[in-house]
Write an enzyme that holds these catalytic residues in place. Structure first.
Site, PDB file in Angstrom:
ATOM      1  N   ASP A 143      48.014  52.230  36.674  1.00 31.82           N
ATOM      2  CA  ASP A 143      46.692  52.395  37.264  1.00 31.82           C
ATOM      3  C   ASP A 143      46.730  53.624  38.164  1.00 31.82           C
ATOM      4  OD1 ASP A 143      43.997  51.596  38.047  1.00 31.82           O
ATOM      5  OD2 ASP A 143      44.863  51.006  39.961  1.00 31.82           O
ATOM      6  N   SER A 144      45.546  54.111  38.529  1.00 32.94           N
ATOM      7  CA  SER A 144      45.469  55.221  39.479  1.00 32.94           C
ATOM      8  C   SER A 144      46.009  54.841  40.858  1.00 32.94           C
ATOM      9  CB  SER A 144      44.012  55.663  39.624  1.00 32.94           C
ATOM     10  OG  SER A 144      43.228  54.576  40.063  1.00 32.94           O
TER      11      SER A 144
ATOM     12  N   TYR B  66      41.055  58.182  40.355  1.00 32.73           N
ATOM     13  CA  TYR B  66      40.746  58.922  39.129  1.00 32.73           C
ATOM     14  C   TYR B  66      39.240  58.974  38.866  1.00 32.73           C
ATOM     15  CZ  TYR B  66      45.670  58.636  37.464  1.00 32.73           C
ATOM     16  OH  TYR B  66      47.023  58.754  37.295  1.00 32.73           O
TER      17      TYR B  66
ATOM     18  N   CYS C 125      43.684  50.804  34.286  1.00 36.73           N
ATOM     19  CA  CYS C 125      42.655  51.571  34.994  1.00 36.73           C
ATOM     20  C   CYS C 125      41.502  51.824  34.042  1.00 36.73           C
ATOM     21  CB  CYS C 125      43.274  52.895  35.446  1.00 36.73           C
ATOM     22  SG  CYS C 125      42.125  54.088  36.140  1.00 36.73           S
TER      23      CYS C 125
ATOM     24  N   THR D 135      39.047  53.949  34.324  1.00 38.18           N
ATOM     25  CA  THR D 135      38.771  55.374  34.135  1.00 38.18           C
ATOM     26  C   THR D 135      39.760  55.974  33.138  1.00 38.18           C
ATOM     27  OG1 THR D 135      37.948  55.480  36.401  1.00 38.18           O
ATOM     28  CG2 THR D 135      38.444  57.565  35.328  1.00 38.18           C
TER      29      THR D 135
ATOM     30  N   GLU E 224      38.590  48.613  49.991  1.00 38.52           N
ATOM     31  CA  GLU E 224      39.797  49.054  50.693  1.00 38.52           C
ATOM     32  C   GLU E 224      39.637  48.978  52.212  1.00 38.52           C
ATOM     33  OE1 GLU E 224      41.329  52.623  48.812  1.00 38.52           O
ATOM     34  OE2 GLU E 224      41.967  51.361  47.136  1.00 38.52           O
TER      35      GLU E 224
ATOM     36  N   CYS F  47      35.726  48.260  36.884  1.00 44.10           N
ATOM     37  CA  CYS F  47      36.681  48.960  37.747  1.00 44.10           C
ATOM     38  C   CYS F  47      37.556  47.875  38.356  1.00 44.10           C
ATOM     39  CB  CYS F  47      35.939  49.739  38.831  1.00 44.10           C
ATOM     40  SG  CYS F  47      37.023  50.448  40.091  1.00 44.10           S
ATOM     41  N   THR F  48      38.847  48.155  38.435  1.00 40.44           N
ATOM     42  CA  THR F  48      39.789  47.082  38.794  1.00 40.44           C
ATOM     43  C   THR F  48      39.568  46.484  40.181  1.00 40.44           C
ATOM     44  OG1 THR F  48      41.336  48.799  39.466  1.00 40.44           O
ATOM     45  CG2 THR F  48      41.641  47.842  37.289  1.00 40.44           C
ATOM     46  N   HIS F  49      38.935  47.258  41.078  1.00 40.73           N
ATOM     47  CA  HIS F  49      38.689  46.705  42.418  1.00 40.73           C
ATOM     48  C   HIS F  49      37.536  45.694  42.439  1.00 40.73           C
ATOM     49  CE1 HIS F  49      41.233  49.906  43.992  1.00 40.73           C
ATOM     50  NE2 HIS F  49      41.066  49.476  45.223  1.00 40.73           N
TER      51      HIS F  49
END
Lengths: 273, 273
Positions: free
Chosen positions: A13-14, A45, A76, A78, A155, A187-189
């Site tokens: 992942d980024s 990314y 990821c 992206t 975050e 998106c992973t978040h």
């Protein structure tokens, strides 16, 4: 192809977001070993170009191959949207992204044939979710919306904050106006905002988490290739973590979302791969 | 030292934010040429480690030296805070960051000896503003606050938005409780929030913009070294722009804040320097 059944799965992942995908693999394929790489020195990314994301992804794939992985998961969105097509043609390992599994499940989930996708700017501009969904069912309409503030909000730790609710209402308004019945968290978040998104969307909209779907697709792929791990791996060696920046922040985030403590993450100079 | 008076000034930043510094140099030193580099393929620096930011900054300095610059301005607060001290000792060119000029002016501006600093996480953790301010006046207390959402909010274009007002109120509350009379905008994007910040802070608090102060410090430095440009440079050659990612987004942002159109930005592979 590395046909060693007990070789690890490479997951990248980024940054740290892909740990939500690694977590699903740990849950759903508990016998598999994992080598995780997070590109924390170059994250994110999602605002970068296809050429740059492809260059970075190639370097990471080269690093993962030095780790003798038997398969690779691009955790990821992206990188899956911008680089996977090209990399697939270049390597001799089974490789899987998060976009295709998420798209397939969304096609199965929708009743009114209106699917929303929230993701980074680069993923939305790639139109890949739309392309894959319409390849399966051309009658489906896909509405994409870039949500660049979601990652920094997660975050910052504001996953249940009134400010995040306001931002999410703003981002989701145009998708809700389109009467979507399915929303892909691209998106992973974003799965970390699931509770908050659910509150805004109501119970009518199906939320698709590509992380879970990817672990299922990985399971099927390993079965088809006869690559399931059939040996026992000691707990301490099972999961290896690597990052391109110093590891303190990586470990802190990892420890907040994984069900056990990470201490042994190593930093590697990814630019040299 | 490159003693060519008509050589350009090298200006670099993690991305596009440093263009606010370049803009001040264009305004206040209109005869000087500029070579600007934005590390758009690895932006942002503000959440990354000292070691990584130092490695990136060294690569950029090496690139700028190939452009025969006569002096370098580190237009990024994070790079100024984390890398400048080391780089200063390594190179034979005059070099200037944005932190020192901003700190000096804040010392002169405060009456009650309470200064606030808003900046990225890495800049705040470096404590450099506090160190420099207290070196000039040990009686001053410095209150730092990391504001990681400000850059994505500016890049989303929400510089006058009610959501940004709420975020700013949250971030500034603890600084206002401390009764600061001076606030340093310690990240190049933040001056783009000046109007909004002013509304929350009221008229009592002096806002310090290190970009302007840096252009003044650069002017003094060039005068002291006898390095002011004394030749006329054709408009088309005066300002050169480079970025590490593809240039479309860079140009779009640049054209929104510079007083003329940029079209000639070149992409360079900064990892190779």
């Amino acid at each position: 192809m590395n046909s060693e059944k007990n070789a690890p799965i490479g997951v990248f992942d980024s940054g740290v977001g892909g740990l939500t995908v690694a977590r699903e693999i740990m849950r759903n394929l508990p016998d598999e070993r994992i080598v995780y790489f997070g590109d924390t020195a170059r994250v994110p990314y999602g605002s970068k170009s296809k050429a740059t994301v492809l260059r970075y992804s190639r370097q990471i794939v080269r690093f993962l191959k030095t780790q003798k992985v038997k398969a690779i998961v691009v955790a990821c969105n992206t990188a899956s949207a911008l680089a996977l097509d090209t990399i697939e043609e270049e390597i001799d390992l089974p490789i899987l992204g998060v976009v295709r599994p998420g798209a397939s499940v969304a096609v199965q989930a929708t009743h009114n044939k209106k699917i929303g996708v929230i993701a980074t700017e680069s993923t939305i501009h790639s139109n890949l979710y739309q392309t894959l969904i319409q390849r399966e069912d051309p009658e489906i309409t896909v509405y994409g919306k870039a949500c660049p503030l979601f990652v920094p909000l997660v975050e910052e730790g504001w996953t249940k904050d009134s400010i995040t609710v306001e931002v999410a209402k703003r981002y989701l308004a145009e998708l809700l106006e389109k009467d979507i019945d399915t929303l892909i968290m691209g998106c992973t978040h974003y799965p970390l905002l699931r509770t908050l998104l659910r509150r805004i969307l109501g119970e009518q909209v199906t939320l698709v988490n590509p992380a879970y779907e990817t672990s299922q697709a990985l399971k099927r792929m390993l079965e088809e290739l006869g690559l399931e791990n059939d040996t026992h791996c000691p707990a301490g060696e099972k999961y290896q973590f690597y990052a391109s920046d110093t590891v303190e922040k990586f470990n802190a985030f990892a420890n907040s979302i994984l069900p056990y403590d990470i201490k042994t993450t190593k930093q590697i100079p990814i630019e040299e791969y």
